[in-house]
Design an enzyme around this catalytic site. Structure first.
Site, PDB file in Angstrom:
ATOM      1  N   HIS A  90     -27.650  22.483 -17.709  1.00 19.75           N
ATOM      2  CA  HIS A  90     -26.593  22.921 -18.616  1.00 19.75           C
ATOM      3  C   HIS A  90     -27.206  23.872 -19.634  1.00 19.75           C
ATOM      4  CE1 HIS A  90     -28.190  20.181 -21.650  1.00 19.75           C
ATOM      5  NE2 HIS A  90     -28.098  19.172 -20.794  1.00 19.75           N
ATOM      6  N   HIS A 149     -29.457   8.499 -25.399  1.00 21.14           N
ATOM      7  CA  HIS A 149     -28.615   8.467 -24.194  1.00 21.14           C
ATOM      8  C   HIS A 149     -27.482   7.450 -24.249  1.00 21.14           C
ATOM      9  CE1 HIS A 149     -32.376  10.404 -22.730  1.00 21.14           C
ATOM     10  NE2 HIS A 149     -31.485  11.228 -22.243  1.00 21.14           N
ATOM     11  N   LYS A 182     -26.317  15.229 -29.204  1.00 25.55           N
ATOM     12  CA  LYS A 182     -27.098  16.081 -28.304  1.00 25.55           C
ATOM     13  C   LYS A 182     -26.330  16.312 -27.000  1.00 25.55           C
ATOM     14  CE  LYS A 182     -31.221  16.289 -25.543  1.00 25.55           C
ATOM     15  NZ  LYS A 182     -31.972  15.482 -24.598  1.00 25.55           N
ATOM     16  N   LYS A 203     -27.006  15.687 -19.982  1.00 23.98           N
ATOM     17  CA  LYS A 203     -26.487  15.387 -18.649  1.00 23.98           C
ATOM     18  C   LYS A 203     -25.971  13.962 -18.615  1.00 23.98           C
ATOM     19  CE  LYS A 203     -30.564  16.747 -17.187  1.00 23.98           C
ATOM     20  NZ  LYS A 203     -31.775  17.303 -16.551  1.00 23.98           N
TER      21      LYS A 203
HETATM   22  O1  ME8 Z   1     -37.390  15.711 -20.488  1.00 23.36           O
HETATM   23  N1  ME8 Z   1     -30.533  21.181 -26.641  1.00 23.36           N
HETATM   24  O2  ME8 Z   1     -36.521  16.800 -18.656  1.00 23.36           O
HETATM   25  P1  ME8 Z   1     -35.022  17.087 -19.119  1.00 23.36           P
HETATM   26  C1  ME8 Z   1     -31.662  21.884 -26.509  1.00 23.36           C
HETATM   27  N2  ME8 Z   1     -38.584  16.163 -17.211  1.00 23.36           N
HETATM   28  N3  ME8 Z   1     -32.491  21.759 -25.460  1.00 23.36           N
HETATM   29  C2  ME8 Z   1     -32.149  20.906 -24.496  1.00 23.36           C
HETATM   30  C3  ME8 Z   1     -30.973  20.132 -24.557  1.00 23.36           C
HETATM   31  C4  ME8 Z   1     -30.130  20.306 -25.695  1.00 23.36           C
HETATM   32  N4  ME8 Z   1     -28.995  19.646 -25.854  1.00 23.36           N
HETATM   33  N5  ME8 Z   1     -30.909  19.373 -23.459  1.00 23.36           N
HETATM   34  C5  ME8 Z   1     -32.011  19.664 -22.726  1.00 23.36           C
HETATM   35  C6  ME8 Z   1     -37.483  16.120 -19.340  1.00 23.36           C
HETATM   36  N6  ME8 Z   1     -32.769  20.584 -23.338  1.00 23.36           N
HETATM   37  C7  ME8 Z   1     -38.783  15.983 -18.595  1.00 23.36           C
HETATM   38  C8  ME8 Z   1     -39.790  16.990 -19.151  1.00 23.36           C
HETATM   39  S1  ME8 Z   1     -42.197  18.184 -19.147  1.00 23.36           S
HETATM   40  C9  ME8 Z   1     -43.726  17.774 -18.644  1.00 23.36           C
HETATM   41  C10 ME8 Z   1     -41.145  16.946 -18.509  1.00 23.36           C
HETATM   42  C11 ME8 Z   1     -34.040  21.156 -22.852  1.00 23.36           C
HETATM   43  O3  ME8 Z   1     -34.304  17.585 -17.913  1.00 23.36           O
HETATM   44  C12 ME8 Z   1     -35.153  20.979 -23.871  1.00 23.36           C
HETATM   45  O4  ME8 Z   1     -36.189  21.873 -23.569  1.00 23.36           O
HETATM   46  O5  ME8 Z   1     -34.462  15.936 -19.837  1.00 23.36           O
HETATM   47  C13 ME8 Z   1     -35.596  19.553 -23.579  1.00 23.36           C
HETATM   48  O6  ME8 Z   1     -36.860  19.255 -24.111  1.00 23.36           O
HETATM   49  C14 ME8 Z   1     -35.580  19.558 -22.073  1.00 23.36           C
HETATM   50  O7  ME8 Z   1     -34.456  20.401 -21.725  1.00 23.36           O
HETATM   51  C15 ME8 Z   1     -35.446  18.177 -21.459  1.00 23.36           C
HETATM   52  O8  ME8 Z   1     -35.177  18.329 -20.094  1.00 23.36           O
END
Ligand code: ME8
Length: 491
Positions: free
Chosen positions: A19, A147, A317, A320
């Site tokens: 997203h 969450h 926040k 997903k």
């Molecule tokens: O945490 N606002 O994956 P993830 C801003 N796989 N950024 C956002 C956001 C929001 N509402 N939602 C997601 C993971 N993000 C792990 C990471 S790294 C070694 C492993 C972005 O799919 C932001 O960069 O939950 C956040 O840190 C990341 O997506 C989390 O993605």
């Protein structure tokens, strides 16, 4: 000698398609990578997907698909969206890549042989959406605050990574001295106060009841904890095969003395990472487990973790799991790739939370793109197309001012600067009325249009990092003295 620049995004979970939160980080990394490339630096921009763990295993089961098919499909969606958003990464890493998995095993074997990993037991709460253990004080009414789901109580045999003592002390020192920089400053403060207020608990790096993961090389009954697997992507994504000896004493002088020539493996050429962009949700793990793994492996820490805030939707926040996210499709359909890039990068101070609603984005699109920039382009081009006017060569030196903002990762600051020029030019048109001058004072008309055309050319150079297609269209419109409406108003 060319400067190198290695930038990473988090690797995203493939439990659902991306997203705009994921787009936010990835577009920002793209802007920074484009900036460094435009300065002639040797850039490596890594992004990818995090594909193991309990959450994904469960999601695949729900979808009645085998996990590999499930992750293949969603990982491909990430790639497709990044293409649509004009994101030019150098490599896309997947944690189900065979090479990544064997490298993770090699690195874990090293940690085990060194005694940094030992067998024990873990008891605690687990949030499957965070894929993280939580302490009681992290929870609100037994739920994960990020969450809003009930956490599971887990007690199981596992392998643990040593976190406290020497390692913790070293991390604190390196964060304090900015050798391992956490930016913006408020996040550095926040993480230091966390690290200094308690002794870190050793973390479980294996799961016994999760089959969807990398098997531990020294105990086939366990799979690797998804975060331990995921962090190593930042190294395997450079082609590292898991052998920590490469980074040891003999390799370091070699790396420092000679130029960063192409015969050297990428991981020696590009490591340590210059900027690791992450959202604030995953700061704590990036400032604890990740650097401590590196310390145990004897590998340098990244130079900087840059933390941005969350995109919120009505105060929460966007996520997903919560299902309150604005889709990238909706944005692309309404605003196009450049419009989406602009709206995300200008949404607020990069580092702070920003609340986004569709209504506000439409308003901003109309004000800044349809009216502001769009009007300036169409008025200027129309006026020069009706005259014998020659467009001057570029006289302004691009980038100076904007470099300051981008180097400090003040991305919306850079855009504000560009929009200040646009507003000044609008005012300049109103004051000088070139449509009257063209009939009454040819010299003055030329002078006014020279300035406007030259400013537009300058704006196009400044915008190219953020809105690459629009920047090209501006140049073309100036050259051909004609343009279509670039940003039709949205109702
Ligand atoms: O945490 N606002 O994956 P993830 C801003 N796989 N950024 C956002 C956001 C929001 N509402 N939602 C997601 C993971 N993000 C792990 C990471 S790294 C070694 C492993 C972005 O799919 C932001 O960069 O939950 C956040 O840190 C990341 O997506 C989390 O993605």
């Amino acid at each position: 000698m060319k400067n190198k620049f290695y930038i990473t995004t988090p690797i995203y979970y493939v439990n659902a398609k991306p997203h705009i939160g994921h787009a936010y980080t990835t577009i920002a990394a793209d802007v920074l990578a484009r900036f460094r490339k435009s300065r002639g630096e040797e850039v490596y921009f890594l992004t990818g997907t995090d594909e193991h763990g309990l959450n994904i295993q469960k999601k695949a089961e729900d979808a009645k698909k085998d996990p590999q098919t499930f992750v293949d499909e969603i990982s491909q969606e990430f790639k497709d969206y990044w293409k649509k958003l004009n994101i030019k990464y150098d490599h896309f890493i997947r944690t189900t890549d065979e090479k990544h998995k064997s490298s993770v095993q090699k690195a874990l074997q090293t940690l085990y042989d060194k005694g940094a990993i030992y067998k024990g037991e873990y008891e605690g709460y687990y949030c499957v959406a965070c894929e993280q253990f939580k302490s009681e004080k992290d929870l609100i009414d037994g739920r994960c605050p990020d969450h809003d789901i009930v956490v599971e109580k887990v007690k199981e045999e596992c392998y643990l990574l040593k976190m406290s003592g020497e390692a913790q002390k070293k991390i604190i020192e390196k964060i304090k001295s900015d050798e391992f920089r956490i930016a913006p400053h408020k996040y550095k403060k926040e993480i230091l106060s966390f690290l200094e207020s308690q002794e870190l608990r050793d973390v479980s790096i294996s799961r016994k009841n999760v089959s969807w993961g990398v098997t531990l090389p020294f105990d086939k009954e366990h799979t690797t904890y998804v975060w331990a697997d995921a962090f190593l992507n930042y190294l395997t994504g450079l082609g590292w095969d898991g052998d920590a000896n490469f980074f040891q004493s003999s390799a370091f002088p070699l790396r420092e003395q000679s130029s960063r020539n192409s015969s050297k493996p990428s991981f020696l050429k590009f490591w340590p990472a210059d900027v690791q962009l992450i959202g604030k949700d995953i700061l704590r793990v990036h400032a604890t487990i990740w650097p401590i793994m590196l310390l145990h492996l004897g590998i340098e820490l990244p130079k900087m973790i840059f933390v941005h805030g969350h995109i919120l939707s009505r105060g929460r926040k966007m996520s997903k799991t919560l299902g309150n996210a604005i889709s990238i499709d909706e944005m692309l359909e309404k605003f196009g790739a450049d419009g989406t890039r602009y709206l995300l990068m200008s949404a607020g101070t990069f580092g702070e939370d920003v609340d986004m609603t569709m209504e506000r984005m439409i308003e901003k699109y109309n004000a800044d793109l349809a009216n502001g920039l769009g009007n300036l382009i169409s008025r200027t081009v129309k006026l020069i197309s009706n005259s014998k006017f020659q467009i001057p060569n570029q006289v302004q030196n691009p980038n100076d001012k904007i470099s300051d903002f981008i180097e400090k990762i003040e991305l919306n600051g850079a855009l504000n600067y560009i929009w200040k020029i646009i507003r000044q030019d609008d005012k300049y048109i109103e004051e000088n009325k070139p449509w009257e001058l063209v009939k009454s004072n040819e010299d003055k008309f030329k002078e006014v249009m020279q300035k406007l055309a030259s400013d537009l050319d300058f704006i196009s150079d400044l915008l190219v990092l953020f809105m690459p297609e629009t920047a090209k269209k501006i140049k073309k419109a100036l050259e051909e003295k004609k343009t279509d409406v670039l940003f039709p108003r949205i109702k």
